[in-house]
Design an enzyme around this catalytic site. Structure first.
Site, PDB file in Angstrom:
ATOM      1  N   ASP A  99      -8.712  -5.760  -5.316  1.00 35.09           N
ATOM      2  CA  ASP A  99      -8.295  -4.614  -4.513  1.00 35.09           C
ATOM      3  C   ASP A  99      -8.690  -3.304  -5.184  1.00 35.09           C
ATOM      4  OD1 ASP A  99      -7.064  -2.886  -2.772  1.00 35.09           O
ATOM      5  OD2 ASP A  99      -5.020  -3.403  -3.366  1.00 35.09           O
TER       6      ASP A  99
ATOM      7  N   SER B  26       0.844  -1.180   0.000  1.00 32.35           N
ATOM      8  CA  SER B  26       0.000   0.000   0.000  1.00 32.35           C
ATOM      9  C   SER B  26       0.895   1.250   0.000  1.00 32.35           C
ATOM     10  CB  SER B  26      -0.960  -0.053   1.197  1.00 32.35           C
ATOM     11  OG  SER B  26      -2.060   0.778   1.001  1.00 32.35           O
TER      12      SER B  26
ATOM     13  N   HIS C  87      -6.018  -6.788  -1.070  1.00 30.69           N
ATOM     14  CA  HIS C  87      -4.958  -5.819  -0.792  1.00 30.69           C
ATOM     15  C   HIS C  87      -3.670  -6.512  -0.328  1.00 30.69           C
ATOM     16  CE1 HIS C  87      -3.916  -1.651  -0.503  1.00 30.69           C
ATOM     17  NE2 HIS C  87      -3.740  -1.642   0.808  1.00 30.69           N
TER      18      HIS C  87
END
Length: 496
Positions: A427, A171, A452
């Site tokens: 995601d 991320s 994710h």
């Protein structure tokens, strides 16, 4: 990012009758089959407060936390796997990134997880860290310099000067791994950037993309599920338009009745955030990462939304999967469970949410919107003008649109190398990142059925075959980079 970007522990439930307390579902987080917990040691590094101004802080320092394990390391020879910590407590990342330690066991690597300044226990000014002007030292550039300085010093302390360094991140942490390879290629031989939205956060892309992709996850389970969510929000809007606030309190088991349009917007945000979290964390097994989630939470939520004709009760209970998984809450507090901020996908709670809010007000662009046309949520705009007004009032700053494009290349990455961009098609952050390979050493790996940064998680019997293949490809590329960097370092040393 909400997630994603944020790490917070939520207490949350699937409701039954709000008049008789809130029921909940039970599930256990599963430990990856055959795994053993790595023996991390928590340490603190004396870090420079301001890397770029020699006067402002008088060369002051702060204590930056990091976790380290040499459990698998071939001392002085094996590579160093360095996780570029993102917006939360570093233990959260270390305990949910088992692939890194599995790979370390294969490749005899030292593993370090470094905590990002202003998060967790790495607060440069303690409780005053989020005061103005102290918060001004929270920038991407300062964080990268922290990691570079830490890498150099720890390599020297550990007699590891010839050990190649590979950075990992998920991320926002994945964004930082990309930036480390771009900014400090002399120190970092390669980067695995999992679910790294380096394009959307640089202002490149479509403002409607994120919530459109959240919606797509539910639509892929069943178009009727999407329609049920949209229909429930429509019914909620009708109650709000009539200012029937007592009915809204009853239907959603709120601790207090809403009393204004602002409260209704807060409720919309809280509900939308629940679906965002489920889409991001749609793993095939239960987890306790960013709160507790059952296996396949999107499928579970769709089952809830389609269980009967009472759409408002269904919407309440679907949100309860996120906000009351323990069943301990007797009502929803609108303003304690969810905080609106400069990130429409959510900033989380506590000190970490303050830090991420500030970053979303300065360098990281997150002007996403829902519109009820391409997505199933109420129209909720967040334009650059909205961002500027909020950030000026909250932090006395004016955002710099496009700064990450200037500083970290945006989509002009063709001259870089040794970066893996991995993304899962479940995601909602994926389409804000790099989905196609740009060269033989700028490799995009797409995970069918992956949420994710699923690839960073430890191996699990429930993993789809796609993530097993992607991890294998990642391991092979990283081994090649380590071999090439070791050759370069050895050649440079022999020339001295």
């Amino acid at each position: 990012m909400t997630a994603g970007f944020i790490f917070f522990t939520v207490t949350v439930a699937v409701f039954s009758d709000p008049l008789h307390g809130l029921s909940h579902t039970h599930f256990q987080a599963t430990k990856p089959a055959g795994s053993s917990d790595p023996q991390f040691t928590e340490k603190f590094f004396t870090q420079t407060l301001d890397h770029f101004n020699f006067n402002s802080m008088g060369n002051g320092t702060f204590s930056q936390r990091y976790l380290i394990t040499d459990q698998y390391w071939k001392k002085g020879y094996g590579p160093i796997f360095f996780y570029t910590g993102n917006e939360g407590d570093i233990w959260e990342f270390a305990l949910n990134s088992g692939f890194i330690t599995e790979l370390a066991a294969q490749q005899q690597a030292l593993v370090i997880f470094a905590e990002h300044r202003y998060y967790g226990k790495s607060l440069p000014f303690g409780k005053e860290s989020f005061n103005i002007p102290q918060v001004g030292l929270l920038t991407v550039e300062q964080a990268l310099a922290d990691y570079a300085f830490m890498i150099r010093e720890l390599k020297e302390q550990l007699a590891a000067s010839h050990c190649p360094v590979i950075v990992f991140g998920g991320s926002y942490g994945g964004m930082l791994s990309v930036y480390m390879r771009l900014k400090y290629p002399n120190m970092v031989a390669g980067a695995l950037a999992a679910s790294a939205p380096i394009l959307s956060t640089a202002g490149l892309g479509d403002a409607a993309q994120f919530f459109r992709d959240v919606t797509a996850d539910f639509e892929n389970i069943s178009p009727e599920c999407r329609d049920a969510v949209r229909g429930a929000f429509h019914l909620l809007k009708q109650l709000a338009d009539r200012q029937d606030y007592s009915s809204i309190q009853s239907e959603f088991a709120l601790c207090k009745p809403p009393a204004s349009p602002q409260d209704i917007q807060q409720l919309y945000g809280l509900l939308r955030n629940a679906f965002t979290m489920m889409a991001m964390l749609d793993y095939p097994y239960s987890t306790s990462f960013m709160g507790n989630m059952p296996a396949n939470p999107v499928k579970v939520a769709c089952g809830t939304m389609l269980r009967g004709l009472d759409l408002l009760a269904n919407l309440r209970d679907a949100a309860g999967i996120v906000y009351n998984s323990t069943g301990l809450l007797t009502c929803f507090d609108l303003y304690s469970l969810y905080v609106q901020c400069a990130d429409p996908t959510g900033c989380g709670l506590g000190f970490n949410s303050l830090a991420w809010d500030y970053q979303a007000c300065t360098e990281v662009e997150l002007c996403f919107e829902s519109n009820n046309v391409t997505d199933m949520f109420p129209p909720m705009a967040f334009t650059e003008k909205d961002r500027e007004a909020y950030c000026s009032k909250r932090w006395a700053v004016v955002p710099r649109p496009g700064w990450l494009q200037i500083q970290f290349w945006g989509d002009a990455l063709s001259t870089a190398n040794n970066i893996i961009f991995s993304n899962g098609d479940l995601d909602p952050w994926a389409n804000g990142g790099v989905r196609k390979s740009l060269s033989s050493s700028l490799v995009a790996l797409n995970i069918s059925g992956g949420a994710h940064h699923l690839d960073l998680r430890g191996s699990n019997d429930s993993d789809p075959a796609s993530v097993v293949r992607v991890r294998k490809a990642e391991a092979e590329l990283i081994a090649q980079w380590v071999k090439m960097e070791r050759f370069r370092l050895t050649a440079a040393y022999t020339q001295l």
